[in-house]
Design a protein around this motif. Structure first.
Motif, short mmCIF file in Angstrom:
data_model
loop_
_atom_site.label_atom_id
_atom_site.label_comp_id
_atom_site.label_asym_id
_atom_site.label_seq_id
_atom_site.Cartn_x
_atom_site.Cartn_y
_atom_site.Cartn_z
N TYR A 13 0.80 -1.23 0.00
CA TYR A 13 0.00 0.00 0.00
C TYR A 13 0.83 1.28 0.00
O TYR A 13 0.31 2.35 0.26
N ALA A 14 2.12 1.18 -0.32
CA ALA A 14 2.98 2.37 -0.24
C ALA A 14 3.09 3.10 -1.57
O ALA A 14 3.77 4.12 -1.65
N SER A 15 2.44 2.63 -2.62
CA SER A 15 2.66 3.22 -3.94
C SER A 15 2.22 4.69 -4.00
O SER A 15 2.77 5.46 -4.78
N GLY A 16 1.25 5.06 -3.20
CA GLY A 16 0.78 6.45 -3.22
C GLY A 16 1.34 7.31 -2.10
O GLY A 16 0.92 8.46 -1.93
N PHE A 17 2.32 6.78 -1.37
CA PHE A 17 2.89 7.53 -0.25
C PHE A 17 3.47 8.85 -0.72
O PHE A 17 4.33 8.89 -1.60
N GLU A 18 2.95 9.95 -0.16
CA GLU A 18 3.44 11.32 -0.42
C GLU A 18 3.31 11.75 -1.89
O GLU A 18 4.02 12.65 -2.34
N ARG A 19 2.41 11.13 -2.62
CA ARG A 19 2.22 11.49 -4.03
C ARG A 19 1.29 12.68 -4.16
O ARG A 19 0.20 12.67 -3.62
N PRO A 20 1.68 13.72 -4.95
CA PRO A 20 2.98 13.93 -5.59
C PRO A 20 3.86 14.93 -4.85
O PRO A 20 4.98 15.17 -5.23
N TYR A 21 3.32 15.54 -3.80
CA TYR A 21 3.99 16.65 -3.12
C TYR A 21 5.35 16.23 -2.57
O TYR A 21 6.38 16.87 -2.85
N GLY A 22 5.36 15.13 -1.81
CA GLY A 22 6.63 14.67 -1.26
C GLY A 22 7.59 14.21 -2.33
O GLY A 22 8.82 14.35 -2.18
N TRP A 23 7.06 13.66 -3.43
CA TRP A 23 7.92 13.23 -4.52
C TRP A 23 8.67 14.43 -5.11
O TRP A 23 9.88 14.38 -5.34
N GLY A 24 7.91 15.49 -5.40
CA GLY A 24 8.54 16.69 -5.96
C GLY A 24 9.59 17.28 -5.04
O GLY A 24 10.69 17.64 -5.48
N TRP A 25 9.27 17.34 -3.76
CA TRP A 25 10.23 17.92 -2.81
C TRP A 25 11.46 17.03 -2.65
O TRP A 25 12.57 17.52 -2.45
N MET A 26 11.29 15.71 -2.74
CA MET A 26 12.46 14.83 -2.64
C MET A 26 13.41 15.07 -3.80
O MET A 26 14.63 15.11 -3.63
N LEU A 27 12.87 15.25 -5.00
CA LEU A 27 13.72 15.54 -6.15
C LEU A 27 14.40 16.90 -5.99
O LEU A 27 15.57 17.07 -6.34
N ALA A 28 13.67 17.87 -5.45
CA ALA A 28 14.27 19.19 -5.22
C ALA A 28 15.39 19.10 -4.18
O ALA A 28 16.43 19.76 -4.32
N LEU A 29 15.18 18.30 -3.14
CA LEU A 29 16.22 18.14 -2.12
C LEU A 29 17.48 17.53 -2.72
O LEU A 29 18.60 18.00 -2.47
N GLN A 30 17.33 16.48 -3.51
CA GLN A 30 18.53 15.86 -4.07
C GLN A 30 19.23 16.79 -5.06
O GLN A 30 20.47 16.84 -5.12
N ALA A 31 18.44 17.59 -5.80
CA ALA A 31 19.04 18.57 -6.71
C ALA A 31 19.86 19.58 -5.93
O ALA A 31 20.96 19.97 -6.35
N GLU A 32 19.34 20.02 -4.78
CA GLU A 32 20.11 20.95 -3.95
C GLU A 32 21.32 20.28 -3.34
O GLU A 32 22.41 20.86 -3.30
N ALA A 33 21.15 19.04 -2.88
CA ALA A 33 22.28 18.32 -2.28
C ALA A 33 23.41 18.13 -3.28
O ALA A 33 24.60 18.17 -2.93
N ASP A 34 23.06 17.96 -4.56
CA ASP A 34 24.07 17.81 -5.60
C ASP A 34 24.93 19.06 -5.77
O ASP A 34 26.03 18.99 -6.33
N ARG A 35 24.42 20.20 -5.34
CA ARG A 35 25.17 21.46 -5.47
C ARG A 35 26.24 21.60 -4.40
O ARG A 35 27.00 22.56 -4.41
N HIS A 36 26.30 20.67 -3.48
CA HIS A 36 27.31 20.66 -2.43
C HIS A 36 28.32 19.55 -2.73
O HIS A 36 28.01 18.58 -3.40
N SER A 37 29.51 19.71 -2.21
CA SER A 37 30.58 18.75 -2.53
C SER A 37 30.81 17.75 -1.41
O SER A 37 31.90 17.20 -1.28
N ALA A 38 29.76 17.50 -0.63
CA ALA A 38 29.92 16.64 0.54
C ALA A 38 29.47 15.21 0.30
O ALA A 38 29.51 14.39 1.23
N GLY A 39 29.02 14.88 -0.91
CA GLY A 39 28.55 13.53 -1.18
C GLY A 39 27.10 13.28 -0.82
O GLY A 39 26.60 12.15 -0.96
N ARG A 62 15.77 8.67 -7.27
CA ARG A 62 15.52 7.88 -8.48
C ARG A 62 14.27 7.01 -8.32
O ARG A 62 13.53 6.79 -9.28
N ARG A 63 14.04 6.53 -7.11
CA ARG A 63 12.84 5.73 -6.86
C ARG A 63 11.58 6.58 -7.08
O ARG A 63 10.63 6.15 -7.73
N PHE A 64 11.59 7.79 -6.56
CA PHE A 64 10.42 8.65 -6.74
C PHE A 64 10.29 9.12 -8.20
O PHE A 64 9.18 9.28 -8.70
#
Length: 325
Positions: free
Chosen positions: A103-129, A139-141
């Motif tokens: 039953y997890a397929s709709g978890f946080e759809r779509p708001y949390g999905w969008g924010w998770m992608l935004a978080l990783q995009a921001e994290a990529d702008r840092h050099s800390a891994g 990638r899962r979302f």
């Protein structure tokens, strides 16, 4: 109006205090057995603060963005310590494991999905891994979104977490440099849903909304159309915008009770509208045209975002969107 160093420090302190809490937490989970009766930090190893999962995600987005914009403020040390502790493969795997449950397929759809992608995009702008560590989860979302969008016959045009356009604005920025197929799908679906919309006369604001259905759709279209095409589309969508009509989109909303979690959403509406108006103005090449409207919306809610936990656990992210734009 732009975020300054003192505001950045205030936002960072406020959000760090919530991200590092273990309680309160609103668990958004369908229980499938006694194994789900666990403390929040065991259910979601990373995103278990800030009242709910999605607020925790964009809380991390916010503090990472502040750390990049203001690397010399004292709070950056605490931000880095927290991110180093949380954005590690083991904890990311724990978050992914929750998505594999029934039953997890709709978890946080779509708001949390969008924010998770935004978080990783921001994290990529840092050099800390951090971005590399978060990539399997984002990638899962992204995969979930790729599966979901073709079967979403009708866009969801509400002013709350289910809003389609807002999530796709966030997802498109991530996808453009990481997943060209998803980016193309977002662009096509946006046109499918909104390209023929004209003469908007919707009923907003709603009493518990933090997004404008009209303005989030317009913002999305500004991201998938070139300037001339978007200007033509916008003129048909809001034909009276030059005269400040419909007035409901141009006037800040009143927040009657900031201790009520749903009514407090309206402060988010003021801030997200300011973000949308500023971005739409830039897209039209007329930034000054809507700046007074954006400034009025910011002024109506920015002084109040820390007044009660119902706002303080999430509103700083929307304030950052409005001010940084």
């Amino acid at each position: 109006m732009k975020i300054d160093q003192s505001q950045a420090r205030e936002f960072a302190r406020m959000t760090l205090s919530h991200l590092t809490q273990r309680w309160p937490y609103k668990l958004d989970l369908v229980m499938s057995g006694p194994e789900d009766v666990l403390p929040p930090a065991e259910i979601h190893p990373i995103f278990h603060g800030s009242f709910d999962w999605h607020s925790c995600v964009h809380g991390y987005w916010q503090v990472l963005r502040i750390a990049r914009l203001y690397p010399d403020i004292p709070e950056v040390a605490d931000i880095r310590v927290l991110a180093d502790a949380m954005f590690v493969p083991g904890k990311v795997a724990g978050e992914i494991a929750r998505l594999d449950r029934p039953y997890a397929s709709g978890f946080e759809r779509p708001y949390g999905w969008g924010w998770m992608l935004a978080l990783q995009a921001e994290a990529d702008r840092h050099s800390a891994g951090w971005g590399d560590a978060l990539s399997p989860l984002s990638r899962r979302f992204a995969s979930n979104l790729t599966d979901y969008l073709p079967k979403l016959t009708y866009s969801i045009t509400v002013g709350t977490h289910f809003n389609t356009a807002f999530a796709l604005v966030l997802a498109l920025e991530w996808a453009e440099t990481r997943d060209p197929d998803l980016a193309a799908l977002i662009r096509q679906r946006a046109r499918d849903w909104f390209a023929d919309r004209q003469d908007y006369r919707g009923w907003e604001p709603g009493g518990d909304e933090f997004l404008s259905p009209a303005l989030t759709a317009a913002l999305l279209m500004s991201r998938v159309m070139e300037r001339a095409e978007f200007a033509q589309w916008f003129a048909a969508f809001l034909p009276d915008a030059q005269r400040g009509e419909p007035a409901m989109l141009f006037e800040p909303v009143h927040v009657s009770d900031r201790t009520d979690g749903k009514i407090a959403h309206l402060d988010g509406l003021n801030l997200s509208r300011a973000w949308c108006w500023r971005q739409i103005g830039f897209a039209l090449g007329e930034a000054e045209r809507f700046e007074p409207v954006a400034a009025a919306h910011i002024a109506a809610s920015l002084p109040h975002i820390g007044e009660d936990y119902m706002g303080s656990h999430w509103l700083a992210s929307f304030a950052l969107l409005a001010l940084e734009s």
